[in-house]
Design a protein around this motif. Structure first.
Motif, PDB file in Angstrom:
ATOM      1  N   HIS A  50      14.716  -4.952 -53.432  1.00 30.00           N
ATOM      2  CA  HIS A  50      14.777  -4.807 -51.967  1.00 30.00           C
ATOM      3  C   HIS A  50      14.036  -5.961 -51.282  1.00 30.00           C
ATOM      4  O   HIS A  50      14.559  -6.567 -50.344  1.00 30.00           O
ATOM      5  N   ARG A  54      15.738  -9.189 -49.166  1.00 31.10           N
ATOM      6  CA  ARG A  54      15.337  -9.417 -47.761  1.00 31.10           C
ATOM      7  C   ARG A  54      14.886 -10.863 -47.576  1.00 31.10           C
ATOM      8  O   ARG A  54      15.255 -11.523 -46.600  1.00 31.10           O
ATOM      9  N   GLN A  60      19.146  -6.011 -45.664  1.00 30.55           N
ATOM     10  CA  GLN A  60      18.482  -4.741 -45.919  1.00 30.55           C
ATOM     11  C   GLN A  60      19.439  -3.955 -46.813  1.00 30.55           C
ATOM     12  O   GLN A  60      20.497  -3.511 -46.351  1.00 30.55           O
ATOM     13  N   LEU A  61      19.103  -3.824 -48.101  1.00 32.68           N
ATOM     14  CA  LEU A  61      19.999  -3.123 -49.026  1.00 32.68           C
ATOM     15  C   LEU A  61      20.085  -1.647 -48.657  1.00 32.68           C
ATOM     16  O   LEU A  61      19.068  -1.012 -48.368  1.00 32.68           O
ATOM     17  N   PRO A  63      20.404   1.953 -49.828  1.00 31.33           N
ATOM     18  CA  PRO A  63      20.132   2.633 -51.099  1.00 31.33           C
ATOM     19  C   PRO A  63      21.339   3.336 -51.703  1.00 31.33           C
ATOM     20  O   PRO A  63      21.492   3.361 -52.926  1.00 31.33           O
TER      21      PRO A  63
END
Length: 139
Positions: A50, A54, A60-61, A63
């Motif tokens: 993550h 960024r 912004q991964l 989830p």
């Protein structure tokens, strides 16, 4: 930072589109790598992926689109004895837009044949191609 037994813990992102794998060109190493990087002390692989994404791609991964896939062990690029231990995650990019961070000069999707034409190949990327092809995620 490498641990005492000569291994470098890392996390890498596997994004597949149109039967090609997304790679990022590192300004520092002058080679195409899986997006991601070193796992910091006290950080999990998931936290690292993550943070690294960024920093590198300004993403912004999400989830629910991130899935653990495999572990790759390979000689770290440019090193004689340091082994990279990489936790790899599959990710579906969908409509998210990549904005390059300062460490990354470019991103591009590659098939194996195109990647092999590059001046430098990273062993970990070749192993990722092997695994993805064996699992028929790339053809």
């Amino acid at each position: 930072m490498p641990d005492t037994n000569g291994s470098l813990p890392t996390a890498g992102l596997l994004v597949i589109k149109d039967n090609r794998l997304l790679l990022a060109y590192s300004r520092n190493k002058q080679a195409w790598y899986l997006p991601g990087g070193k796992i910091d002390n006290g950080e999990t692989a998931l936290e690292s992926i993550h943070r690294e994404i960024r920093e590198e791609l300004n993403l912004q991964l999400k989830p629910d689109l991130l899935q653990y896939y495999c572990h790759i062990t390979a000689l770290a690029y440019g090193e004689e004895r340091l082994m990279m231990e990489q936790e790899c995650y599959l990710y579906e990019l969908l409509d998210q837009k990549i904005v390059l961070g300062s460490e990354i000069a470019a991103v591009q999707y590659f098939d194996r044949e195109t990647y092999l034409q590059e001046p430098a190949q990273v062993e970990g990327v070749l192993k990722a191609f092997d695994k993805l092809e064996a699992d028929q995620l790339l053809h």
